[in-house]
Scaffold this active site. Structure first.
Site, short mmCIF file in Angstrom:
data_model
loop_
_atom_site.label_atom_id
_atom_site.label_comp_id
_atom_site.label_asym_id
_atom_site.label_seq_id
_atom_site.Cartn_x
_atom_site.Cartn_y
_atom_site.Cartn_z
N GLU A 261 0.80 -1.55 0.17
CA GLU A 261 -0.01 -0.23 -0.31
C GLU A 261 0.89 1.21 -0.10
OE1 GLU A 261 -3.36 1.22 2.95
OE2 GLU A 261 -1.02 1.46 3.76
N ASP B 288 -5.74 -3.93 -3.80
CA ASP B 288 -5.76 -2.12 -3.89
C ASP B 288 -4.34 -2.18 -3.83
OD1 ASP B 288 -4.71 -3.15 -1.02
OD2 ASP B 288 -5.79 -0.89 -0.74
#
Length: 787
Positions: free
Chosen positions: A80, A251
């Site tokens: 991330e 993600d």
């Protein structure tokens, strides 16, 4: 609810008279207020002494070391964080015309977060017709280890071969967690000393919080833990093998593609090129399709662990699963590898902007046969997924699973479905529930807002037309110039089964339980509102974005970024074994790399004793010693890298869309981080040793030991060798034509052609030379190797 909304609107109207600190316009055309704010934060992040990056130039999760949330330590690195690093440098390139830092960020991503060929040396053994061995998932850590169900059938991986044809057999995705400074002591590829080693934590079901995890090396060679390393904490196997394994957070990889799209767009507007970086984003995005599939490639809607096996795309939900993972063997006999998809799907991980990019932008067209078409399907499916999960107020609820009860049990009749997936309020983890955090709302809707801005997509517009007013209504703008945004949500009810048309979900409802000033999520919310406001010409959204950006800067700007003091009552879990222990099976004992004991009854701190030496730990200890931790809970001010970037990018986005900010050279770039050094190309390197095992005077027997001292396995090999003895015959190899006494061309048997790194093959031979026990030697040799 109506009364609360009306009061908040009134407060917003009154706050139009609240003074915002005066801003002296720059004399440089295009250097607007929010561009300057972006540049200030960018320089704070790149000032080495501020501590956002490690000595090797990788972005820490937080500047501060003492923190426990999804990570259990501040100076680990997440995928991330790396995806945000790329986004930050993309926007810097837009505003300065300097694309070198963006290129450095991609080099660092490849060097540190994407497992190299050395890190996944046996992936070439993966068999897509038998992807992995099934292990059931359980709700609680106490139910583990889970038995490996050898013989239980799986589906087939339908896209692996086309990915290998396009990119080779090295999986190209970011492992989610990196130990930047070797704090845990495992080292890179198990050497125990080097920095930037892949590690993992979560392994045991949805109720395993960070406080209940056991950090372990991704390169498992049984140096630490118990006799089988850490493997038998998680799985039951008759014979445990040394192995490597990695997991991507979908993600993060999707955000990297999203950032790359904007870097390319802005660079082209300036006449610059980032095509090399585009190729990396394309490869990452194409491999990301692995998260479209059920974990064991069962058909979508599967209700039978012994059947319902997919044979093609019938195992694809076309959404971004929580992860995909892959692994394989190390050392002797390591001729195996595996791969799994993601059965559990969270709304917060979806990225329709990335789907649009890979399906429609010719600069990002996948090289694989079906990548473009699959992403086109995913784009529509993701937008339907949001619509199915949107509450009557406008927020998006949790997600869905294809693996009910962790073992493909039949779903209860009252559970709503979406293309065969079963709805779950919290589809991935429940301590805390993954649908409660407001950040999942802003992260995912920011991507929807970008898609709407770039394309005018009607489904995206309809989602935002409902979500944006709800989000604005829940923001508290106080008369003293401060603000609060939602933090935790409470969900009631469930969506209706999806039939292709939204019902409005009259039985699915959300309320806000708590509020805070989370910097990263404030930035994400402002970013979402800004894109929506520009495309929809929505004044309320623009004004709220501006208010949040101004108030965040005015109230929380500090000496190295933007930060808010946090009270951490949850830090009682450092000590409190009445509520939190780490499950270790009875009779299991082992050690962490730092010497901490792993045994039944331990808590978080017992296997992370290094925390006790941190200066900041004193106030956690003091709160515990007080006897009333909640009343005396310690406070911390954290500078999360992703949060700083989310805020910085929000300022940059507002400057781009509403201030017509320009591109102005930056002569003061701190030149930090620098580009990582190049790791040597991994190779298979063979060595040979000759030994006489028997000598009866008139003849002898001996052995050649062939050892792979390199980093990757051989596919085939042959040996040309000169020696001072006569070899008559090999028992498991062939002496080829062209050989003569003392000079041999040797070809091994088919079963000895593959030699793993660190593995040896022994070729026995007979010789007519005698009395050579101490004098036989190889005088020269040359290997011909294919990998």
């Amino acid at each position: 609810m109506k009364k609360r909304i009306s009061l908040l609107i009134l407060v917003t109207m009154l706050l139009s008279t609240v003074a915002i600190p005066a801003y002296a316009e720059s004399k440089v055309s295009g250097d607007t207020l929010n561009r300057q704010r972006f540049m200030e934060l960018y320089h704070e992040l790149h000032t080495k002494d501020n501590g956002y990056f490690s000595e090797d130039g990788v972005p820490y999760h937080t500047v501060e070391e003492l923190i426990v949330e999804a990570t259990d330590y501040g100076h680990v690195v997440t995928s991330e964080g790396f995806s945000y690093y790329l986004w930050l440098e993309a926007m810097y390139g837009k505003y300065t015309g300097n694309w070198e830092p963006y290129k450095i960020a991609w080099k660092a991503t490849e060097a540190y977060m994407i497992p190299s060929k050395k890190d996944q040396p046996t992936m070439n053994y993966y068999n897509p017709t038998s992807p992995a061995t099934i292990a059931k998932e359980y709700a609680t850590p106490e139910s583990y280890p889970s038995e490996l169900l050898f013989g239980t059938p799986t589906g087939k991986d339908p896209i692996h071969n086309e990915l290998v044809q396009a990119y080779g057999d090295q999986v190209y995705g970011m492992h989610w967690l990196l130990d930047a400074d070797n704090w845990y002591g495992y080292g890179k590829r198990g050497d125990g000393t080097s920095n930037n080693s892949f590690i993992n934590t979560f392994q045991r079901g949805p109720e395993e919080s960070t406080w209940e995890t056991i950090p372990q090396p991704s390169w498992e060679v049984f140096k630490w833990g118990g006799p089988n390393g850490f493997l038998d904490l998680y799985t039951i196997d008759a014979n445990y093998s040394k192995q490597w394994r990695y997991t991507i957070a979908s993600d993060a990889d999707a955000r990297a593609v999203q950032a790359s799209y904007y870097a390319n767009k802005w660079a082209k507007e300036q006449g610059a090129s980032v095509t090399d970086e585009n190729s990396k984003a394309i490869k990452m995005g194409d491999w990301l399709r692995q998260s479209f599939f059920d974990k064991y490639y069962k058909k979508i809607g599967a209700t039978n662990i012994n059947g319902d096996n997919g044979t093609g795309m019938d195992s694809a939900h076309y959404l971004l699963g929580w992860y995909y993972a892959w692994g394989g063997g190390i050392g002797q006999g390591a001729n195996w590898a595996w791969k799994i998809g993601g059965s559990h799907v969270h709304s917060g991980y979806q990225n329709p902007m990335t789907a649009y990019i890979l399906a429609n932008d010719p600069d990002f067209e996948p090289l694989s046969t079906n990548g473009k078409a699959h992403w086109a399907t995913s784009l529509d499916r993701q937008l339907e997924f949001y619509t199915w999960l949107q509450s009557k107020e406008g927020a998006i609820s949790g997600g869905a699973t294809n693996m009910w009860n962790g073992d493909y049990s039949p779903r209860p009749a009252n559970v709503p479905t979406f293309y065969g997936l079963a709805w779950k309020k919290a589809p991935v983890y429940v301590d805390p529930e993954d649908s409660r955090w407001f950040g999942m709302q802003t992260w995912t809707m920011q991507r929807v807002a970008q898609l709407y801005y770039e394309t005018g997509n009607l489904m995206a517009k309809n989602l935002l037309d409902k979500w944006v007013p709800w989000a604005i209504s829940q923001v508290k703008l106080h008369a003293d110039g401060t603000y609060e945004i939602p933090c935790n949500l409470i969900w009631t009810g469930q969506p209706d089964t999806w039939t292709g048309t939204s019902t409005g979900n009259p039985n699915l409802s959300v309320t806000v339980e708590t509020w805070n000033q989370d910097i990263g999520i404030t930035g994400s919310l402002a970013n979402t509102l800004t894109y929506y406001a520009k495309k929809a010409n929505d004044t309320a959204a623009r004004e709220m974005a501006e208010e949040l950006l101004n108030r965040m800067w005015t109230n929380y700007r500090d000496e190295i970024g933007i930060a808010v003091e946090e009270t951490r009552a949850d830090y009682r879990r450092f000590f409190d074994k009445s509520t939190t222990t780490i499950h270790v099976p009875n009779g299991w004992t082992g050690k962490m790399a730092n010497g901490d004991d792993i045994k039944p009854g331990i808590g978080f701190l017992d296997i992370r004793s290094k925390y006790k030496s941190m200066p900041e730990f004193g106030k956690v200890q003091a709160a515990w010693d007080s006897g009333d931790f909640e009343a005396n809970a310690p406070t911390f001010t954290y500078h999360r890298f992703w949060g700083q970037v989310d805020a910085a990018v929000a300022y940059g986005t507002y400057a781009m869309l509403f201030e017509d900010a320009g591109t102005i050279p930056d002569p003061n770039h701190p030149n930090w981080p620098t580009a990582p050094g190049e790791e040597p190309t991994p190779i298979a390197a063979l060595d040979v040793n000759l030994a006489i095992t028997q000598d009866w005077g008139s003849g002898s027997n001996g052995e050649l030991t062939i050892t792979n001292t390199g980093d990757v396995p051989t596919a085939s090999w042959s040996l040309e060798m000169k020696t001072n003895i006569v070899i008559n015959t090999f028992w498991t190899a062939t002496i080829m034509s062209g050989s003569s006494d003392g000079h041999y061309f040797i070809k091994p048997a088919a079963y000895d052609q593959v030699i793993q790194p660190g593995e040896s093959k022994v070729l026995g031979f007979s010789s007519s030379s005698g009395n050579v026990q101490n004098t036989a030697q190889i005088t020269s040799y040359t290997f011909t190797v294919t990998e």
